[in-house]
Motif scaffolding. Structure first.
Motif, PDB file in Angstrom:
ATOM      1  N   ALA A  35     -31.226 -34.936  23.261  1.00 37.55           N
ATOM      2  CA  ALA A  35     -32.573 -35.396  23.615  1.00 37.55           C
ATOM      3  C   ALA A  35     -32.525 -36.364  24.789  1.00 37.55           C
ATOM      4  O   ALA A  35     -33.374 -36.324  25.686  1.00 37.55           O
ATOM      5  CB  ALA A  35     -33.236 -36.053  22.404  1.00 37.55           C
ATOM      6  N   GLY A  78     -43.216 -38.717  20.006  1.00 40.56           N
ATOM      7  CA  GLY A  78     -42.940 -37.326  19.681  1.00 40.56           C
ATOM      8  C   GLY A  78     -42.323 -36.573  20.839  1.00 40.56           C
ATOM      9  O   GLY A  78     -42.240 -37.073  21.964  1.00 40.56           O
ATOM     10  N   THR A  79     -41.906 -35.339  20.552  1.00 43.56           N
ATOM     11  CA  THR A  79     -41.282 -34.491  21.567  1.00 43.56           C
ATOM     12  C   THR A  79     -41.911 -33.108  21.654  1.00 43.56           C
ATOM     13  O   THR A  79     -41.479 -32.294  22.469  1.00 43.56           O
ATOM     14  CB  THR A  79     -39.781 -34.320  21.262  1.00 43.56           C
ATOM     15  OG1 THR A  79     -39.611 -33.735  19.962  1.00 43.56           O
ATOM     16  CG2 THR A  79     -39.059 -35.664  21.284  1.00 43.56           C
ATOM     17  N   SER A  80     -42.904 -32.834  20.819  1.00 46.76           N
ATOM     18  CA  SER A  80     -43.496 -31.499  20.792  1.00 46.76           C
ATOM     19  C   SER A  80     -44.584 -31.379  21.853  1.00 46.76           C
ATOM     20  O   SER A  80     -45.485 -32.214  21.931  1.00 46.76           O
ATOM     21  CB  SER A  80     -44.082 -31.213  19.410  1.00 46.76           C
ATOM     22  OG  SER A  80     -45.065 -32.173  19.079  1.00 46.76           O
ATOM     23  N   GLY A  81     -44.484 -30.336  22.674  1.00 48.10           N
ATOM     24  CA  GLY A  81     -45.478 -30.104  23.700  1.00 48.10           C
ATOM     25  C   GLY A  81     -45.166 -30.826  24.996  1.00 48.10           C
ATOM     26  O   GLY A  81     -44.490 -31.854  25.004  1.00 48.10           O
ATOM     27  N   ALA A 116     -46.118 -34.654  25.511  1.00 44.84           N
ATOM     28  CA  ALA A 116     -45.268 -35.712  24.946  1.00 44.84           C
ATOM     29  C   ALA A 116     -44.168 -36.141  25.914  1.00 44.84           C
ATOM     30  O   ALA A 116     -43.599 -37.224  25.753  1.00 44.84           O
ATOM     31  CB  ALA A 116     -44.657 -35.241  23.627  1.00 44.84           C
ATOM     32  N   TRP A 117     -43.869 -35.300  26.898  1.00 43.06           N
ATOM     33  CA  TRP A 117     -42.814 -35.622  27.866  1.00 43.06           C
ATOM     34  C   TRP A 117     -43.328 -36.477  29.026  1.00 43.06           C
ATOM     35  O   TRP A 117     -42.536 -37.113  29.726  1.00 43.06           O
ATOM     36  CB  TRP A 117     -42.224 -34.336  28.440  1.00 43.06           C
ATOM     37  CG  TRP A 117     -41.374 -33.577  27.487  1.00 43.06           C
ATOM     38  CD1 TRP A 117     -41.786 -32.872  26.393  1.00 43.06           C
ATOM     39  CD2 TRP A 117     -39.951 -33.436  27.536  1.00 43.06           C
ATOM     40  NE1 TRP A 117     -40.719 -32.308  25.758  1.00 43.06           N
ATOM     41  CE2 TRP A 117     -39.577 -32.626  26.438  1.00 43.06           C
ATOM     42  CE3 TRP A 117     -38.969 -33.902  28.398  1.00 43.06           C
ATOM     43  CZ2 TRP A 117     -38.258 -32.286  26.184  1.00 43.06           C
ATOM     44  CZ3 TRP A 117     -37.645 -33.568  28.163  1.00 43.06           C
ATOM     45  CH2 TRP A 117     -37.300 -32.771  27.058  1.00 43.06           C
ATOM     46  N   TRP A 154     -38.685 -41.651  20.981  1.00 43.99           N
ATOM     47  CA  TRP A 154     -37.935 -40.469  21.428  1.00 43.99           C
ATOM     48  C   TRP A 154     -36.605 -40.399  20.653  1.00 43.99           C
ATOM     49  O   TRP A 154     -35.839 -41.347  20.640  1.00 43.99           O
ATOM     50  CB  TRP A 154     -37.662 -40.573  22.929  1.00 43.99           C
ATOM     51  CG  TRP A 154     -37.172 -39.310  23.550  1.00 43.99           C
ATOM     52  CD1 TRP A 154     -35.874 -38.935  23.735  1.00 43.99           C
ATOM     53  CD2 TRP A 154     -37.964 -38.249  24.072  1.00 43.99           C
ATOM     54  NE1 TRP A 154     -35.809 -37.715  24.340  1.00 43.99           N
ATOM     55  CE2 TRP A 154     -37.086 -37.257  24.554  1.00 43.99           C
ATOM     56  CE3 TRP A 154     -39.340 -38.032  24.172  1.00 43.99           C
ATOM     57  CZ2 TRP A 154     -37.545 -36.083  25.129  1.00 43.99           C
ATOM     58  CZ3 TRP A 154     -39.797 -36.859  24.735  1.00 43.99           C
ATOM     59  CH2 TRP A 154     -38.900 -35.905  25.222  1.00 43.99           C
TER      60      TRP A 154
END
Length: 308
Positions: free
Chosen positions: A96, A165-168, A171-172, A254
């Motif tokens: 990650a 979060g990291t989904s989608g 989120a980044w 994260w």
């Protein structure tokens, strides 16, 4: 090249040992793990049994010797919190961080090359002045302030982006932007300075005299010679992203190596903390060696010094 690789690998051994030694003893200064993992009513016998079960009852020097012997066999111990191998926990979190740092550096390098080259093509023009001002500002802003303001404006006030979060793809945006702004500002300044020097070099005048297009002159001739200093700075910035990731990953939740380190410190999970720091140090040393090799490929003088 092999000589350079061997020298850099050997020179990294002592700093790596210092890192391992430092994190082992400093981690113990956070306190006794028994205070977290045993109830307040724990008896001295329960505390002694906990220390013996986790190898904490031996002198620190003996514990350190046992730890080095385990690491030599790629055994990083077990997590106090989960009772799972510490190495597995670190390996699950590390991708990650690599993804976050990788996208950050890719966007930063590409953007800095384009903007820095455009600014250098016409020095003191409006484009150059705007790029210089914005890059200087970006290089001066601390990561934690960008993260806090990003959450306040785009997540809390406007509600456009998630806070964790990291989904989608959404989120980044905040984590990448937080890590990107300062390295991007630094790289724009480096690329701009290197390109100004390269575009005034005699070989550029010769290329133009032979009828080469401006696009080929800028990106085919000048940029190739300006890449060496930019690559060196980019390598240093990539290493610095690991430090920035600790703050960014904690703020945005994260699930990377930085957040794992912070959680391990708070939970006094010595084995996971030691494994996380050791793997991070190895990655940093490997990255530095890779940057030196790339620099040697771009600059024959580096290869000559390494072969001497």
């Amino acid at each position: 090249m092999l000589t350079l690789l061997r020298r850099r690998a050997v020179s990294s051994v002592i700093p790596l040992l210092v890192v391992v030694l430092g994190v082992f003893f400093l981690a113990r200064l956070t306190g006794d793990p028994a205070n977290l993992y045993l109830p307040l009513s724990a008896t001295p016998e329960m505390r002694a049994e906990f220390a013996a079960r986790n190898g904490l009852d031996d002198p620190l020097i003996s514990q350190f010797g046992d730890y080095l012997a385990q690491v030599a066999h790629l055994d990083f111990g077990e997590s106090l919190r989960t009772a799972q191998p510490a190495g597995e926990a670190v390996l699950r979190a590390f991708p990650a961080t690599l993804q976050l740092a990788g996208w950050t550096m890719l966007l930063g390098i590409v953007g800095a090359v384009v903007i820095g080259s455009l600014a250098a093509y016409r020095p003191n023009s409006a484009t150059d002045r705007i790029a210089s001002f914005l890059s200087s500002t970006a290089a001066s802003v601390p990561d934690f302030w960008i993260a806090i303001m990003g959450v306040l404006v785009f997540a809390v006030t406007l509600g456009w982006l998630p806070t964790s979060g990291t989904s989608g793809a959404a989120a980044w945006v905040l984590p990448v932007a937080t890590l990107l702004i300062r390295p991007f500002g630094v790289l724009v300044q480096v690329v701009r300075g290197a390109m100004v020097s390269a575009l005034s070099a005699p070989y550029v005048k010769v290329a133009r005299g032979k009828g080469a297009s401006e696009l080929r002159v800028v990106f085919g001739h000048a940029l190739r010679n300006a890449a060496a200093p930019a690559l060196t700075v980019a390598g240093d910035l990539a290493v610095g992203l690991v430090n920035g990731a600790v703050v960014v990953e904690t703020i945005f939740g994260w699930p990377g190596i930085g957040k794992l380190m912070i959680d391990s410190v708070l939970q006094r999970d010595f084995a996971v903390l030691q494994a996380a720091v050791l793997l991070t140090a190895l990655a940093i040393f490997a990255l530095n060696i890779l940057v030196d090799l790339c620099h040697a490929l771009l600059d024959p003088r580096v290869r000559q010094r390494a072969a001497a």
